[in-house]
Design an enzyme around this catalytic site. Structure first.
Site, PDB file in Angstrom:
ATOM      1  CG  HIS A 306      -2.068   0.908   1.109  1.00 25.28           C
ATOM      2  ND1 HIS A 306      -1.987   2.249   1.382  1.00 25.28           N
ATOM      3  CD2 HIS A 306      -3.330   0.686   0.679  1.00 25.28           C
ATOM      4  CE1 HIS A 306      -3.157   2.800   1.146  1.00 25.28           C
ATOM      5  NE2 HIS A 306      -3.991   1.876   0.708  1.00 25.28           N
ATOM      6  CG  ASP A 363      -8.480  -4.415  -2.494  1.00 28.27           C
ATOM      7  OD1 ASP A 363      -9.672  -4.229  -2.222  1.00 28.27           O
ATOM      8  OD2 ASP A 363      -7.738  -3.549  -2.959  1.00 28.27           O
TER       9      ASP A 363
HETATM   10  N1  CMC Z   1       4.007  -7.841  -4.778  1.00 32.81           N
HETATM   11  C1  CMC Z   1       5.343  -7.860  -4.943  1.00 32.81           C
HETATM   12  N2  CMC Z   1       6.122  -6.773  -4.834  1.00 32.81           N
HETATM   13  C2  CMC Z   1       5.525  -5.597  -4.552  1.00 32.81           C
HETATM   14  C3  CMC Z   1       4.130  -5.500  -4.366  1.00 32.81           C
HETATM   15  C4  CMC Z   1       3.369  -6.681  -4.484  1.00 32.81           C
HETATM   16  N3  CMC Z   1       2.035  -6.643  -4.316  1.00 32.81           N
HETATM   17  N4  CMC Z   1       3.803  -4.214  -4.097  1.00 32.81           N
HETATM   18  C5  CMC Z   1       4.945  -3.531  -4.125  1.00 32.81           C
HETATM   19  N5  CMC Z   1       5.996  -4.353  -4.385  1.00 32.81           N
HETATM   20  C6  CMC Z   1       7.424  -3.991  -4.435  1.00 32.81           C
HETATM   21  C7  CMC Z   1       7.738  -3.249  -5.737  1.00 32.81           C
HETATM   22  O1  CMC Z   1       8.123  -4.138  -6.760  1.00 32.81           O
HETATM   23  C8  CMC Z   1       8.850  -2.348  -5.276  1.00 32.81           C
HETATM   24  O2  CMC Z   1      10.032  -3.146  -5.178  1.00 32.81           O
HETATM   25  P1  CMC Z   1      11.486  -2.477  -5.512  1.00 32.81           P
HETATM   26  O3  CMC Z   1      11.674  -1.414  -4.475  1.00 32.81           O
HETATM   27  O4  CMC Z   1      12.434  -3.607  -5.417  1.00 32.81           O
HETATM   28  O5  CMC Z   1      11.366  -1.904  -6.902  1.00 32.81           O
HETATM   29  C9  CMC Z   1       8.462  -1.965  -3.844  1.00 32.81           C
HETATM   30  O6  CMC Z   1       7.656  -3.052  -3.383  1.00 32.81           O
HETATM   31  C10 CMC Z   1       7.661  -0.655  -3.764  1.00 32.81           C
HETATM   32  O7  CMC Z   1       6.545  -0.753  -4.645  1.00 32.81           O
HETATM   33  P2  CMC Z   1       5.860   0.492  -5.378  1.00 32.81           P
HETATM   34  O8  CMC Z   1       5.042   0.001  -6.516  1.00 32.81           O
HETATM   35  O9  CMC Z   1       6.909   1.518  -5.670  1.00 32.81           O
HETATM   36  O10 CMC Z   1       4.931   1.054  -4.234  1.00 32.81           O
HETATM   37  P3  CMC Z   1       3.710   2.043  -4.426  1.00 32.81           P
HETATM   38  O11 CMC Z   1       3.494   2.670  -3.105  1.00 32.81           O
HETATM   39  O12 CMC Z   1       3.910   2.933  -5.598  1.00 32.81           O
HETATM   40  O13 CMC Z   1       2.504   1.043  -4.795  1.00 32.81           O
HETATM   41  C11 CMC Z   1       0.640  -0.432  -4.660  1.00 32.81           C
HETATM   42  C12 CMC Z   1       1.497   0.625  -3.925  1.00 32.81           C
HETATM   43  C13 CMC Z   1      -0.610  -0.690  -3.828  1.00 32.81           C
HETATM   44  C14 CMC Z   1       0.211   0.112  -6.027  1.00 32.81           C
HETATM   45  C15 CMC Z   1       1.482  -1.740  -4.817  1.00 32.81           C
HETATM   46  O14 CMC Z   1       1.879  -2.216  -3.555  1.00 32.81           O
HETATM   47  C16 CMC Z   1       0.726  -2.828  -5.597  1.00 32.81           C
HETATM   48  O15 CMC Z   1       0.739  -2.831  -6.825  1.00 32.81           O
HETATM   49  N6  CMC Z   1       0.051  -3.774  -4.844  1.00 32.81           N
HETATM   50  C17 CMC Z   1      -0.752  -4.796  -5.506  1.00 32.81           C
HETATM   51  C18 CMC Z   1      -2.088  -4.183  -5.901  1.00 32.81           C
HETATM   52  C19 CMC Z   1      -3.008  -3.987  -4.714  1.00 32.81           C
HETATM   53  O16 CMC Z   1      -3.167  -4.849  -3.878  1.00 32.81           O
HETATM   54  N7  CMC Z   1      -3.668  -2.796  -4.691  1.00 32.81           N
HETATM   55  C20 CMC Z   1      -4.665  -2.474  -3.679  1.00 32.81           C
HETATM   56  C21 CMC Z   1      -4.252  -1.353  -2.783  1.00 32.81           C
HETATM   57  S1  CMC Z   1      -5.340  -1.206  -1.357  1.00 32.81           S
HETATM   58  C22 CMC Z   1      -6.880  -0.747  -2.020  1.00 32.81           C
HETATM   59  C23 CMC Z   1      -6.902   0.655  -2.444  1.00 32.81           C
HETATM   60  O17 CMC Z   1      -6.787   1.553  -1.582  1.00 32.81           O
HETATM   61  O18 CMC Z   1      -7.097   0.903  -3.647  1.00 32.81           O
END
Ligand code: CMC
Length: 422
Positions: A306, A363
């Protein structure tokens, strides 16, 4: 007032900026005069360090894993109050008295019907229309029936606009479901409570009364409460951006629905179940967890991570407890639940997930409960829409009354070609 000094080491120029103190959470540097003073912009893709507004609705402490609506802990509200209590709280700032709740409930029941023309709109959608596309179109279409909300002048008119959409959203959501399956539209039953009525409109047939248990109503009501608001997330920021231009409030909400559609946001709940089904057995979990860790593989564990929570999402904790308490009565799919538990167990002990603060989010568990409620995957994000509408519309109202309101208009760091001759 405390301030911070920015030193430009190119010319030893010093610039002062005020530090604003919120009631909770980190201090904020007021950079509204930055460009005027320095001729520079800030660069913050994805707004990871930018507060776009002041708000007194919802507070998140991402480090602690805490979520407050109007100062109340989400767990207290989810465990002791109904979704309609929470709607009233968000809309007005205070929890309702017993009489206020009854009046509010009655008002929503009466407002739950939509114009017959909306049925024609639904009939015009192709059979394979995506539910989120139908939903955003229907909400946008509501602005044609309530044109007067374009020029809302006072608090009373705002409340009417807000209550109207909160009341009609379940009806539109159920119409969306019925159009997907080509089954007859069912009108709201005003003898039923908000969450019960939604299940009724999903399940009923003109010739048959559906069975709806108290446990199912409670589970859905809790899911709505947990989704009610979440400060300046992507869809809420979209609602505020569109609202800042003076567009119709239902047009702003429709834009919010479209922003929620994506799998990085509201669409994740659908992807979680699809992923659990894809994994198929607890024996395969480790392979998929390894794929999620592989930097060369785009596979991510849906329902993990998140932007704000760097700890367990408190909403996930509540759903996890609810799932364990009600799983037998609800008839939760044990195979999928076991796979989810195994993923959670491995991920919470794995260095990759620990070092990146990746915990289950809301989720991760909501889909298991929704599946037990016989709601198909394609409707999961629609359920999110039903719960979140109150948050969007409350944020819309707050923006209208904000004396510092400005049209949302970010700047950019241009990296294209210099001026060229033809
Ligand atoms: N599985 C594996 N690796 C992950 C995941 C995941 N679900 N989420 C983040 N990472 C890793 C990502 O690859 C990155 O690694 P590195 O630093 O080595 O490049 C690191 O963690 C940081 O990730 P980010 O994408 O830069 O983080 P963000 O804050 O921009 O993204 C997120 C947050 C929710 C988009 C992301 O965690 C994600 O895609 N999660 C899966 C989708 C999900 O469950 N979304 C629902 C969010 S809660 C409901 C809502 O409020 O909408």
């Amino acid at each position: 007032m405390a301030s911070i000094t920015l030193i430009d080491n190119r010319n030893a120029e010093r610039y002062e900026f005020d530090i604003l103190h919120p009631t909770l959470g980190p201090d904020v540097i007021d950079i509204r005069t930055l460009y005027k003073k320095t001729g520079m912009f800030t660069y913050d893709p994805g707004f990871t360090s930018t507060a776009s507004c002041s708000s007194d609705i919802t507070y998140i402490d991402g480090e602690k894993g805490q979520l407050l609506y109007r100062g109340y802990e989400i767990s207290d509200l989810a465990n002791h109050k109904s979704y309609l209590d929470v709607c009233y709280l968000l809309l007005t700032g205070t929890l309702p008295s017993t009489t206020q709740l009854i009046d509010f409930d009655n008002e929503l029941r009466k407002r739950s019907f939509v114009h017959e023309g909306i049925k024609e709109l639904y009939k015009s959608f192709p059979d394979k229309a995506h539910p989120m596309a139908m939903m955003s179109s229907a909400v946008s279409a509501l602005s044609t029936f309530y044109y007067e909300h374009l020029t809302i002048g006072n608090k009373e008119e705002m409340q009417i606009m807000a209550r109207r959409i909160i009341a009609k959203i379940p009806t539109l959501a159920a119409f969306t479901y019925r159009r997907m399956y080509g089954i007859p539209f069912i009108y709201p039953d005003i003898e039923r409570s908000f969450s019960e009525n939604f299940l009724y409109m999903m399940r009923a047939y003109p010739h048959a009364e559906p069975e709806i248990s108290e446990v199912e109503i409670r589970a859905l009501d809790t899911i709505f409460t947990l989704h009610a608001d979440h400060e300046q997330n992507a869809s809420t920021s979209t609602v505020r951006s569109v609202a800042s231009t003076g567009a119709h409030p239902y047009a702003a909400l429709s834009a919010g629905i479209n922003a929620l559609w994506g799998r990085a946001h509201g669409g994740a709940n659908e992807s979680v179940i699809a992923q659990l089904e894809l994994i198929g057995s607890i024996d395969n979990v480790e392979t998929f967890v390894e794929r999620a860790k592989d930097p060369d593989d785009s596979f991510r564990l849906m329902g993990f991570g998140h932007r704000v929570y760097k700890n367990f999402d408190p909403r996930a904790r509540i759903l996890s407890a609810l799932l364990h308490e009600l799983k037998d009565e609800l008839g939760v799919n044990n195979e999928l639940l076991e796979i989810a538990q195994r993923i959670e167990h491995i991920a919470l002990e794995d260095e990759y997930f620990i070092s990146r603060n990746l915990y289950p989010n809301i989720d991760f568990y909501s889909g298991l409960i929704l599946t037990a409620l016989k709601i198909p995957k394609s409707m999961f994000t629609i359920i999110f829409v039903v719960g979140r509408t109150v948050g969007w519309v409350t944020q819309w109202m707050e923006l209208q009354e904000d004396s510092e309101k400005k049209i949302a208009r970010p700047r950019q760091r241009y990296i294209g070609p210099l001026q060229r001759e033809l």
